[in-house]
Design a protein around this motif. Structure first.
Motif, PDB file in Angstrom:
ATOM      1  N   ASP A 293     108.161  17.108  53.025  1.00 42.71           N
ATOM      2  CA  ASP A 293     108.008  18.115  54.072  1.00 42.71           C
ATOM      3  C   ASP A 293     107.080  17.599  55.181  1.00 42.71           C
ATOM      4  O   ASP A 293     105.874  17.428  54.951  1.00 42.71           O
ATOM      5  CB  ASP A 293     107.440  19.399  53.456  1.00 42.71           C
ATOM      6  CG  ASP A 293     107.319  20.535  54.448  1.00 42.71           C
ATOM      7  OD1 ASP A 293     107.598  20.344  55.647  1.00 42.71           O
ATOM      8  OD2 ASP A 293     106.937  21.636  54.010  1.00 42.71           O
ATOM      9  N   PRO A 294     107.607  17.358  56.389  1.00 43.35           N
ATOM     10  CA  PRO A 294     106.756  16.852  57.470  1.00 43.35           C
ATOM     11  C   PRO A 294     105.725  17.880  57.935  1.00 43.35           C
ATOM     12  O   PRO A 294     104.681  17.505  58.476  1.00 43.35           O
ATOM     13  CB  PRO A 294     107.748  16.516  58.592  1.00 43.35           C
ATOM     14  CG  PRO A 294     108.950  17.346  58.304  1.00 43.35           C
ATOM     15  CD  PRO A 294     108.997  17.505  56.810  1.00 43.35           C
ATOM     16  N   ILE A 295     105.984  19.158  57.718  1.00 44.35           N
ATOM     17  CA  ILE A 295     105.002  20.174  58.120  1.00 44.35           C
ATOM     18  C   ILE A 295     103.827  20.154  57.156  1.00 44.35           C
ATOM     19  O   ILE A 295     102.666  20.287  57.578  1.00 44.35           O
ATOM     20  CB  ILE A 295     105.666  21.565  58.231  1.00 44.35           C
ATOM     21  CG1 ILE A 295     106.714  21.532  59.357  1.00 44.35           C
ATOM     22  CG2 ILE A 295     104.623  22.649  58.477  1.00 44.35           C
ATOM     23  CD1 ILE A 295     107.580  22.767  59.458  1.00 44.35           C
ATOM     24  N   ALA A 296     104.084  19.936  55.870  1.00 45.43           N
ATOM     25  CA  ALA A 296     102.983  19.784  54.900  1.00 45.43           C
ATOM     26  C   ALA A 296     102.172  18.534  55.238  1.00 45.43           C
ATOM     27  O   ALA A 296     100.935  18.549  55.160  1.00 45.43           O
ATOM     28  CB  ALA A 296     103.529  19.717  53.484  1.00 45.43           C
ATOM     29  N   ASP A 297     102.868  17.467  55.641  1.00 48.67           N
ATOM     30  CA  ASP A 297     102.159  16.248  56.071  1.00 48.67           C
ATOM     31  C   ASP A 297     101.284  16.535  57.291  1.00 48.67           C
ATOM     32  O   ASP A 297     100.136  16.084  57.377  1.00 48.67           O
ATOM     33  CB  ASP A 297     103.145  15.129  56.409  1.00 48.67           C
ATOM     34  CG  ASP A 297     103.834  14.547  55.190  1.00 48.67           C
ATOM     35  OD1 ASP A 297     103.394  14.821  54.043  1.00 48.67           O
ATOM     36  OD2 ASP A 297     104.838  13.813  55.382  1.00 48.67           O
ATOM     37  N   ALA A 298     101.837  17.280  58.242  1.00 46.79           N
ATOM     38  CA  ALA A 298     101.066  17.620  59.442  1.00 46.79           C
ATOM     39  C   ALA A 298      99.838  18.434  59.076  1.00 46.79           C
ATOM     40  O   ALA A 298      98.750  18.213  59.627  1.00 46.79           O
ATOM     41  CB  ALA A 298     101.939  18.384  60.436  1.00 46.79           C
TER      42      ALA A 298
ATOM     43  N   TRP B 134      90.290  19.632  61.385  1.00 44.98           N
ATOM     44  CA  TRP B 134      90.781  20.902  61.915  1.00 44.98           C
ATOM     45  C   TRP B 134      91.264  21.815  60.790  1.00 44.98           C
ATOM     46  O   TRP B 134      92.230  22.568  60.934  1.00 44.98           O
ATOM     47  CB  TRP B 134      91.922  20.672  62.911  1.00 44.98           C
ATOM     48  CG  TRP B 134      91.587  19.716  64.022  1.00 44.98           C
ATOM     49  CD1 TRP B 134      90.441  19.693  64.753  1.00 44.98           C
ATOM     50  CD2 TRP B 134      92.409  18.664  64.515  1.00 44.98           C
ATOM     51  NE1 TRP B 134      90.497  18.682  65.676  1.00 44.98           N
ATOM     52  CE2 TRP B 134      91.701  18.021  65.561  1.00 44.98           C
ATOM     53  CE3 TRP B 134      93.668  18.185  64.182  1.00 44.98           C
ATOM     54  CZ2 TRP B 134      92.214  16.944  66.263  1.00 44.98           C
ATOM     55  CZ3 TRP B 134      94.184  17.119  64.888  1.00 44.98           C
ATOM     56  CH2 TRP B 134      93.459  16.502  65.916  1.00 44.98           C
ATOM     57  N   GLY B 135      90.597  21.746  59.653  1.00 49.40           N
ATOM     58  CA  GLY B 135      91.000  22.479  58.463  1.00 49.40           C
ATOM     59  C   GLY B 135      91.107  23.972  58.667  1.00 49.40           C
ATOM     60  O   GLY B 135      91.981  24.624  58.088  1.00 49.40           O
ATOM     61  N   GLU B 136      90.250  24.530  59.514  1.00 51.13           N
ATOM     62  CA  GLU B 136      90.263  25.992  59.717  1.00 51.13           C
ATOM     63  C   GLU B 136      91.524  26.474  60.424  1.00 51.13           C
ATOM     64  O   GLU B 136      91.871  27.647  60.344  1.00 51.13           O
ATOM     65  CB  GLU B 136      89.007  26.457  60.466  1.00 51.13           C
ATOM     66  CG  GLU B 136      88.939  26.056  61.929  1.00 51.13           C
ATOM     67  CD  GLU B 136      88.515  24.602  62.206  1.00 51.13           C
ATOM     68  OE1 GLU B 136      88.516  24.215  63.394  1.00 51.13           O
ATOM     69  OE2 GLU B 136      88.196  23.865  61.256  1.00 51.13           O
ATOM     70  N   VAL B 137      92.229  25.579  61.100  1.00 52.92           N
ATOM     71  CA  VAL B 137      93.475  25.978  61.771  1.00 52.92           C
ATOM     72  C   VAL B 137      94.702  25.265  61.203  1.00 52.92           C
ATOM     73  O   VAL B 137      95.805  25.445  61.712  1.00 52.92           O
ATOM     74  CB  VAL B 137      93.391  25.756  63.308  1.00 52.92           C
ATOM     75  CG1 VAL B 137      92.336  26.650  63.926  1.00 52.92           C
ATOM     76  CG2 VAL B 137      93.173  24.284  63.644  1.00 52.92           C
ATOM     77  N   ALA B 138      94.495  24.498  60.126  1.00 51.44           N
ATOM     78  CA  ALA B 138      95.610  23.737  59.552  1.00 51.44           C
ATOM     79  C   ALA B 138      96.703  24.655  58.993  1.00 51.44           C
ATOM     80  O   ALA B 138      97.893  24.427  59.227  1.00 51.44           O
ATOM     81  CB  ALA B 138      95.101  22.787  58.471  1.00 51.44           C
ATOM     82  N   ALA B 139      96.320  25.686  58.258  1.00 50.45           N
ATOM     83  CA  ALA B 139      97.324  26.598  57.679  1.00 50.45           C
ATOM     84  C   ALA B 139      98.062  27.381  58.772  1.00 50.45           C
ATOM     85  O   ALA B 139      99.300  27.442  58.737  1.00 50.45           O
ATOM     86  CB  ALA B 139      96.677  27.534  56.665  1.00 50.45           C
ATOM     87  N   PRO B 140      97.348  27.977  59.747  1.00 54.90           N
ATOM     88  CA  PRO B 140      98.102  28.659  60.811  1.00 54.90           C
ATOM     89  C   PRO B 140      99.015  27.706  61.595  1.00 54.90           C
ATOM     90  O   PRO B 140     100.134  28.084  61.955  1.00 54.90           O
ATOM     91  CB  PRO B 140      97.012  29.250  61.715  1.00 54.90           C
ATOM     92  CG  PRO B 140      95.820  29.374  60.841  1.00 54.90           C
ATOM     93  CD  PRO B 140      95.906  28.235  59.869  1.00 54.90           C
ATOM     94  N   MET B 141      98.565  26.473  61.842  1.00 53.62           N
ATOM     95  CA  MET B 141      99.418  25.500  62.527  1.00 53.62           C
ATOM     96  C   MET B 141     100.675  25.259  61.713  1.00 53.62           C
ATOM     97  O   MET B 141     101.793  25.261  62.244  1.00 53.62           O
ATOM     98  CB  MET B 141      98.658  24.178  62.732  1.00 53.62           C
ATOM     99  CG  MET B 141      99.464  23.057  63.392  1.00 53.62           C
ATOM    100  SD  MET B 141     100.658  22.162  62.331  1.00 53.62           S
ATOM    101  CE  MET B 141      99.628  21.523  61.034  1.00 53.62           C
ATOM    102  N   ALA B 142     100.523  25.088  60.401  1.00 52.06           N
ATOM    103  CA  ALA B 142     101.669  24.836  59.535  1.00 52.06           C
ATOM    104  C   ALA B 142     102.608  26.047  59.514  1.00 52.06           C
ATOM    105  O   ALA B 142     103.836  25.889  59.559  1.00 52.06           O
ATOM    106  CB  ALA B 142     101.203  24.486  58.121  1.00 52.06           C
ATOM    107  N   ALA B 143     102.046  27.243  59.462  1.00 54.57           N
ATOM    108  CA  ALA B 143     102.875  28.459  59.456  1.00 54.57           C
ATOM    109  C   ALA B 143     103.662  28.581  60.753  1.00 54.57           C
ATOM    110  O   ALA B 143     104.873  28.849  60.735  1.00 54.57           O
ATOM    111  CB  ALA B 143     102.007  29.694  59.235  1.00 54.57           C
TER     112      ALA B 143
END
Length: 168
Positions: free
Chosen positions: A8-13, A22-31
């Protein structure tokens, strides 16, 4: 669709976002990225069903909207508002649909500034054919599990409401 990627390239991103601090925005970016990719996949499925019928999704939406109207006609500005698109987009869709004999324009009977868009019998027939095809080939086979569909509707509805998409 091409060959599936090995991962999954989004999981990689997301992992890259986290590694870069940028961990605090990593999940929203992925979503958000997943929503955008999902939209591309669904659009491709829809367009593959509609293209043989000579329609794009935007034109189909207008035909379907007119089909739901009691009289089969709506003012252009109301169609624009209900479809949540710029009036120019509706004008362009109407131009194409009119050339194809699927809708006609007519003056509003009581408001000279308003133009009505009305389905022709050919437009009504094509809208029904397209809806039947979409129901069978896309909506009945969405790729989402039943419970996920209801959850998606709720989550995306809350987002849209908070974004000012509707007041309900």
């Amino acid at each position: 669709m091409g060959t599936p990627l090995p991962r999954d390239p989004i999981a990689d991103a997301r992992r890259n976002w986290e590694r870069h601090g940028w961990g605090e925005v990593a999940a929203p970016m992925a979503a958000i990225t997943a929503i955008m990719r999902t939209q591309q996949i669904l659009t491709a499925r829809i367009e593959s069903v509609l293209k043989p019928l000579g329609l794009t999704f935007a034109r189909y939406e207008l035909l379907a909207l007119l089909g739901f109207a009691r009289s089969g006609a709506l003012p252009m500005n109301k169609a624009s508002a209900l479809l949540q698109v710029h009036p120019t987009s509706v004008t362009n869709a109407v131009d194409r649909l009119e050339k194809a004999g699927l809708v006609v324009r007519s003056p509003h009977p009581t408001d000279g500034r308003t133009t009505l868009i009305e389905l022709t019998s050919e437009g009504r027939t094509l809208a029904k054919r397209a809806t039947t095809a979409l129901n069978a080939e896309v909506f009945a086979q969405s790729g989402f599990e039943d419970g996920d569909v209801e959850q998606l509707i709720q989550v995306l509805g809350r987002f849209r409401k908070a974004a000012g998409d509707f007041e309900d």
